[in-house]
Design a protein around this motif. Sequence first.
Motif, PDB file in Angstrom:
ATOM      1  N   ARG A 192       0.830  -1.214   0.000  1.00 48.16           N
ATOM      2  CA  ARG A 192       0.000   0.000   0.000  1.00 48.16           C
ATOM      3  C   ARG A 192       0.857   1.253   0.000  1.00 48.16           C
ATOM      4  N   SER A 193       0.284   2.339  -0.516  1.00 48.05           N
ATOM      5  CA  SER A 193       1.011   3.608  -0.451  1.00 48.05           C
ATOM      6  C   SER A 193       0.033   4.780  -0.360  1.00 48.05           C
ATOM      7  N   TRP A 194       0.532   5.877   0.168  1.00 47.16           N
ATOM      8  CA  TRP A 194      -0.267   7.095   0.340  1.00 47.16           C
ATOM      9  C   TRP A 194       0.565   8.268  -0.204  1.00 47.16           C
ATOM     10  N   THR A 195      -0.103   9.173  -0.896  1.00 53.74           N
ATOM     11  CA  THR A 195       0.585  10.374  -1.377  1.00 53.74           C
ATOM     12  C   THR A 195      -0.081  11.583  -0.720  1.00 53.74           C
ATOM     13  N   ALA A 196       0.733  12.503  -0.260  1.00 55.01           N
ATOM     14  CA  ALA A 196       0.176  13.670   0.450  1.00 55.01           C
ATOM     15  C   ALA A 196       1.048  14.894   0.184  1.00 55.01           C
ATOM     16  N   ASP A 197       0.523  16.046   0.560  1.00 54.48           N
ATOM     17  CA  ASP A 197       1.334  17.276   0.439  1.00 54.48           C
ATOM     18  C   ASP A 197       2.444  17.291   1.486  1.00 54.48           C
ATOM     19  N   ALA A 198       2.158  16.689   2.637  1.00 53.72           N
ATOM     20  CA  ALA A 198       3.157  16.719   3.723  1.00 53.72           C
ATOM     21  C   ALA A 198       2.923  15.540   4.648  1.00 53.72           C
ATOM     22  N   MET A 199       3.917  15.253   5.486  1.00 52.14           N
ATOM     23  CA  MET A 199       3.745  14.189   6.474  1.00 52.14           C
ATOM     24  C   MET A 199       4.306  14.604   7.830  1.00 52.14           C
ATOM     25  N   VAL A 200       3.798  13.937   8.857  1.00 55.27           N
ATOM     26  CA  VAL A 200       4.290  14.175  10.223  1.00 55.27           C
ATOM     27  C   VAL A 200       4.758  12.827  10.767  1.00 55.27           C
ATOM     28  N   ILE A 201       5.950  12.811  11.334  1.00 53.03           N
ATOM     29  CA  ILE A 201       6.471  11.575  11.933  1.00 53.03           C
ATOM     30  C   ILE A 201       6.288  11.680  13.447  1.00 53.03           C
ATOM     31  N   ALA A 202       5.322  10.898  13.953  1.00 59.62           N
ATOM     32  CA  ALA A 202       4.977  10.942  15.384  1.00 59.62           C
ATOM     33  C   ALA A 202       4.918   9.510  15.914  1.00 59.62           C
ATOM     34  N   ALA A 203       5.920   8.714  15.522  1.00 57.69           N
ATOM     35  CA  ALA A 203       5.878   7.287  15.840  1.00 57.69           C
ATOM     36  C   ALA A 203       6.692   6.949  17.088  1.00 57.69           C
ATOM     37  N   GLY A 204       6.985   7.944  17.921  1.00 54.60           N
ATOM     38  CA  GLY A 204       7.670   7.697  19.189  1.00 54.60           C
ATOM     39  C   GLY A 204       8.957   6.912  18.991  1.00 54.60           C
ATOM     40  N   SER A 205       9.132   5.871  19.806  1.00 51.37           N
ATOM     41  CA  SER A 205      10.370   5.082  19.754  1.00 51.37           C
ATOM     42  C   SER A 205      10.594   4.422  18.407  1.00 51.37           C
ATOM     43  N   TRP A 206       9.522   4.269  17.622  1.00 47.89           N
ATOM     44  CA  TRP A 206       9.629   3.582  16.331  1.00 47.89           C
ATOM     45  C   TRP A 206       9.893   4.560  15.187  1.00 47.89           C
ATOM     46  N   SER A 207      10.077   5.824  15.479  1.00 50.14           N
ATOM     47  CA  SER A 207      10.229   6.840  14.423  1.00 50.14           C
ATOM     48  C   SER A 207      11.386   6.518  13.483  1.00 50.14           C
ATOM     49  N   ASN A 208      12.482   6.002  14.043  1.00 52.66           N
ATOM     50  CA  ASN A 208      13.670   5.741  13.219  1.00 52.66           C
ATOM     51  C   ASN A 208      13.524   4.571  12.266  1.00 52.66           C
ATOM     52  N   ARG A 209      12.452   3.799  12.433  1.00 48.01           N
ATOM     53  CA  ARG A 209      12.281   2.642  11.538  1.00 48.01           C
ATOM     54  C   ARG A 209      11.848   3.083  10.148  1.00 48.01           C
ATOM     55  N   LEU A 210      11.342   4.292  10.019  1.00 53.30           N
ATOM     56  CA  LEU A 210      10.983   4.811   8.693  1.00 53.30           C
ATOM     57  C   LEU A 210      12.259   5.076   7.906  1.00 53.30           C
ATOM     58  N   LYS A 211      12.237   4.719   6.634  1.00 47.28           N
ATOM     59  CA  LYS A 211      13.402   5.017   5.784  1.00 47.28           C
ATOM     60  C   LYS A 211      13.000   6.152   4.853  1.00 47.28           C
ATOM     61  N   ILE A 212      13.686   7.275   4.983  1.00 46.21           N
ATOM     62  CA  ILE A 212      13.408   8.409   4.100  1.00 46.21           C
ATOM     63  C   ILE A 212      14.539   8.490   3.097  1.00 46.21           C
ATOM     64  N   ARG A 213      14.215   8.340   1.827  1.00 46.91           N
ATOM     65  CA  ARG A 213      15.295   8.363   0.825  1.00 46.91           C
ATOM     66  C   ARG A 213      15.985   9.720   0.841  1.00 46.91           C
ATOM     67  N   GLY A 214      17.304   9.678   0.946  1.00 48.53           N
ATOM     68  CA  GLY A 214      18.090  10.910   0.877  1.00 48.53           C
ATOM     69  C   GLY A 214      18.215  11.634   2.206  1.00 48.53           C
ATOM     70  N   ALA A 215      17.764  11.021   3.289  1.00 48.05           N
ATOM     71  CA  ALA A 215      17.884  11.714   4.589  1.00 48.05           C
ATOM     72  C   ALA A 215      17.955  10.691   5.714  1.00 48.05           C
ATOM     73  N   SER A 216      18.562  11.083   6.810  1.00 44.52           N
ATOM     74  CA  SER A 216      18.494  10.178   7.965  1.00 44.52           C
ATOM     75  C   SER A 216      17.786  10.898   9.114  1.00 44.52           C
ATOM     76  N   LEU A 217      16.975  10.133   9.810  1.00 44.29           N
ATOM     77  CA  LEU A 217      16.189  10.703  10.905  1.00 44.29           C
ATOM     78  C   LEU A 217      17.054  10.831  12.149  1.00 44.29           C
ATOM     79  N   PRO A 218      16.775  11.821  13.005  1.00 45.56           N
ATOM     80  CA  PRO A 218      17.539  11.920  14.254  1.00 45.56           C
ATOM     81  C   PRO A 218      17.303  10.674  15.120  1.00 45.56           C
ATOM     82  N   ALA A 219      18.336  10.291  15.851  1.00 53.14           N
ATOM     83  CA  ALA A 219      18.246   9.052  16.642  1.00 53.14           C
ATOM     84  C   ALA A 219      17.263   9.230  17.809  1.00 53.14           C
ATOM     85  N   VAL A 220      16.280   8.337  17.875  1.00 53.64           N
ATOM     86  CA  VAL A 220      15.358   8.288  19.017  1.00 53.64           C
ATOM     87  C   VAL A 220      15.423   6.855  19.532  1.00 53.64           C
ATOM     88  N   ARG A 221      15.694   6.677  20.829  1.00 56.98           N
ATOM     89  CA  ARG A 221      15.805   5.295  21.308  1.00 56.98           C
ATOM     90  C   ARG A 221      14.787   5.019  22.416  1.00 56.98           C
TER      91      ARG A 221
END
Length: 353
Positions: A192-221
């Motif tokens: 599945r996929s979703w297309t939007a104008d913008a996104m918010v990453i609010a996944a708490g401890s799991w935030s870093n599991r998202l892979k953003i092409r061309g960027a790395s997320l700040p470390a949250v443990r």
Amino acid sequence: MTIVIVGAGIIGTAVADALTLGGADVTVLDMRSPGLGASQASAGILAPYAEAEPHSPLLDLGVRSLSLYDAFVAGAAERSGRAIEYARTGTLQVALDEAHAATLQAESAWLREAGVDATWLDSREIGALEPAVSASSRGGLIIRSHGFVGVRSLVHALMHSARFGGATFESPVEAADVIVESDRVRISAGERSWTADAMVIAAGSWSNRLKIRGASLPAVRPIRGQLLHLRWNGADLPRRVIWGPDCYIVPWSDGSLLVGATVEDVGFDERSTVDGMRQLLDAASALLPSSARASIEAVRVGLRPASPDGLPIIGPMPSMPNVVLATGHYRNGILLAPLTAQIVSAYLLRLGA
Ligand code: GLY
């Protein structure tokens, strides 16, 4: 404006509600069901002066967010038609030895200088106010603006309010990959996929599991917190949050108590342990001796999302204005939810204007 929020805990639902109120078209994805990450284990304490160091940025954020809480809870309750337990009955921080008493007395002095309604009580005064507190206490600090909120009821009210505003919640969906273009984001989860104008990453401890092409997320443990849900059997149920050297205790209007919380760096391990329970039971008995007669209703475990500097991470990713972070709230996600929702929604609604 279309916005996808990844994470339906207290932060994701608060942001969703604020964005729908501003007219955005919101979809919220969660790997479990709404409120089943760290939020379901939270004791819901609202106590910036107990959690943050004097004159720190965290204290400033916490005090500002606490000032939004009455309207935040009232709005969510009214729009959703759901009751939310919420009490601003203060916190009583109790010292069980002289060294802790000296620390709390110093804190009491600077709080009063800063104009905060805080009072030092000796052990006789504590006995009159909260008879269940150990008679061997060395005094305590009461801060009257503090309180607590029923987190499950709050998350559900925010979710229903956002739904009434047109938001869609989808779970279980574990968002995995994000492709960002200048004016679009594409989020995929399996097929599945979703297309939007913008996104918010609010996944708490799991935030870093998202892979953003061309960027790395700040470390949250993840930092594990174990809590005990007890039923008080006897007289003198505490009337306010009681905070001792090794645990805090939140009294609910139904006569139960939450005792929290351990602080453990054990990765993504959400199990409860004998050691954790022993620690909480010993700490609760030292603080409220009659809690030894309480019955055990449940054990709760949550993973607090800790950022490298202990401060929440709120705002757009560098060079990606349409990818907004709202994570890393560590011990203060519930307290900081209204302010985070206000900051993130104001930013995104301006971006889309
Ligand atoms: N805010 C309390 C805790 O995280 O244990």
